[in-house]
Design a protein around this motif. Structure first.
Motif, mmCIF file in Angstrom:
data_model
loop_
_atom_site.group_PDB
_atom_site.id
_atom_site.type_symbol
_atom_site.label_atom_id
_atom_site.label_comp_id
_atom_site.label_asym_id
_atom_site.label_seq_id
_atom_site.Cartn_x
_atom_site.Cartn_y
_atom_site.Cartn_z
ATOM 1 N N ARG A 25 18.098 -6.015 -20.280
ATOM 2 C CA ARG A 25 16.627 -5.458 -20.798
ATOM 3 C C ARG A 25 16.019 -6.141 -21.602
ATOM 4 N NH1 ARG A 25 20.330 -1.981 -19.377
ATOM 5 N NH2 ARG A 25 19.879 -0.496 -17.493
ATOM 6 N N THR A 179 24.913 -3.556 -26.793
ATOM 7 C CA THR A 179 24.283 -2.744 -25.727
ATOM 8 C C THR A 179 23.050 -2.020 -26.448
ATOM 9 O OG1 THR A 179 24.726 -0.743 -24.320
ATOM 10 C CG2 THR A 179 26.185 -0.823 -26.353
ATOM 11 N N SER A 180 22.183 -1.834 -25.469
ATOM 12 C CA SER A 180 20.918 -1.126 -25.553
ATOM 13 C C SER A 180 20.929 0.297 -25.655
ATOM 14 C CB SER A 180 19.688 -1.692 -24.602
ATOM 15 O OG SER A 180 20.141 -1.152 -23.483
ATOM 16 N N ASN A 182 21.148 2.284 -23.423
ATOM 17 C CA ASN A 182 19.986 2.983 -22.016
ATOM 18 C C ASN A 182 20.672 3.754 -20.854
ATOM 19 O OD1 ASN A 182 17.224 2.754 -23.130
ATOM 20 N ND2 ASN A 182 17.776 0.546 -23.140
ATOM 21 N N VAL A 183 22.173 3.180 -20.748
ATOM 22 C CA VAL A 183 22.614 3.559 -19.531
ATOM 23 C C VAL A 183 23.913 4.703 -19.860
ATOM 24 C CG1 VAL A 183 23.940 2.898 -17.585
ATOM 25 C CG2 VAL A 183 21.910 1.714 -18.461
ATOM 26 N N TYR A 184 23.840 5.698 -19.181
ATOM 27 C CA TYR A 184 24.821 6.651 -19.232
ATOM 28 C C TYR A 184 25.875 6.540 -18.128
ATOM 29 C CZ TYR A 184 22.360 9.102 -23.270
ATOM 30 O OH TYR A 184 21.648 9.082 -24.322
ATOM 31 N N ALA A 187 26.297 5.333 -22.932
ATOM 32 C CA ALA A 187 25.417 5.617 -24.151
ATOM 33 C C ALA A 187 25.602 6.809 -24.829
ATOM 34 C CB ALA A 187 23.821 5.754 -23.578
ATOM 35 N N SER A 209 19.547 -0.143 -31.362
ATOM 36 C CA SER A 209 19.514 0.315 -30.019
ATOM 37 C C SER A 209 18.990 1.650 -29.928
ATOM 38 C CB SER A 209 21.008 0.474 -29.307
ATOM 39 O OG SER A 209 21.601 1.793 -30.074
ATOM 40 N N ALA A 210 18.979 2.131 -28.616
ATOM 41 C CA ALA A 210 18.101 3.442 -28.380
ATOM 42 C C ALA A 210 18.873 4.556 -28.925
ATOM 43 C CB ALA A 210 18.154 3.637 -26.778
#
Ligand code: APR
Length: 239
Positions: A25, A179-180, A182-184, A187, A209-210
């Motif tokens: 991303r 890791t950003s 964003n992905v479950y 996350a 990160s988010a």
């Protein structure tokens, strides 16, 4: 406060960036070049398997022949596993093989492995360093069309979830690296570690990160700098 309990570490594409692999991303990332729905879903494979094979064959070739090596961050995590008195479980979202090349042993590839193939018909999994194609028969069930990358696509269930949940329940330290967020489900691990296991939670990333606000401690910088320094601090000061 001293911490010598079990550790769970989650890694993402950022830890392999300085080894020469693109993240997903970032502005130069893989999802800036390809659409997820064209190459990383079961529907994409059903619709256009050749395009999906080309995408993963290119990435596999880069890993196999591209002089991609573990960096100081992968090596520091392998060192931590060897030196820490309690279990250290490494959970990676990455499909590269740089953690195992660095010497990590307690490792779950929750999104699968690029250097493996799986038969969609019979479930057979094998080491795969060559290109995959639609005409390739499965060596076990002999059917064609089913040999696919052993990777978890969007909409599929990640691997090792029971083992990961048990380790998070027991851990006293949870570290998220590169890791950003964003992905479950990956996350969401930080929330389980922090609120259910009451673990100390640390984010090591290039930038927030988010899920940044969910971590008790955050350290920002390139993985090859911040990860070895953090591991050194853990091994000498226990936190
Ligand atoms: N050091 C540390 N972090 C870095 C570095 C670096 N040198 N370079 C980039 N990063 C950070 C970025 O700032 C970003 O927050 O790594 C993160 C990478 O985020 P993503 O590209 O979203 O990768 P990741 O979080 O692993 O993606 C999760 O998404 O597409 C799916 O299945 C794929 O496993 C992947 C999942």
């Amino acid at each position: 406060m001293a911490n010598t309990g079990p550790i769970v570490i989650l890694t993402g594409a950022g830890i392999s960036r300085e080894s020469g692999l693109h993240t997903f991303r970032d502005s130069d990332g893989i999802w800036a070049q390809h659409r997820i729905e064209d190459v990383a879903t079961p529907e994409a494979f059903a619709r256009n398997p050749r395009a999906v094979h080309t995408f993963y064959n290119t990435r596999r070739r880069q890993l196999v022949t591209g002089n991609i090596r573990p960096n100081a961050a992968h090596e520091a995590l392998a060192r931590l596993e060897r030196a820490w008195p309690e279990p250290v479980l490494l959970v990676t979202q990455n499909i590269d093989d740089l953690h195992e090349k660095a010497g990590s042993r307690a490792l779950i590839h929750m999104h699968g492995e690029l250097r493996k193939a799986r038969c969609a018909h019979c479930g057979h999994v094998q080491v795969e360093d060559g290109d995959l194609g639609v005409e390739q028969p499965c060596p076990v069930c002999t059917r064609t069309g089913g040999m696919r990358p052993h990777v978890v696509w969007f909409g599929e269930m990640p691997l090792g979830m029971d083992e990961i949940a048990e380790a998070i329940d027991r851990c006293t330290l949870f570290v998220s690296i590169g890791t950003s967020g964003n992905v479950y489900p990956a996350a969401g691990f930080v929330q389980e570690a922090r609120y259910r296991a009451r673990a100390h939670t640390v984010e090591l990333n290039l930038e927030p990160s988010a899920g940044e606000s969910l971590f008790a401690e955050k350290i920002y910088g390139p993985a090859t700098q911040v990860v070895p320094a953090f591991v050194e601090r853990l091994l000498t000061q226990r936190l």
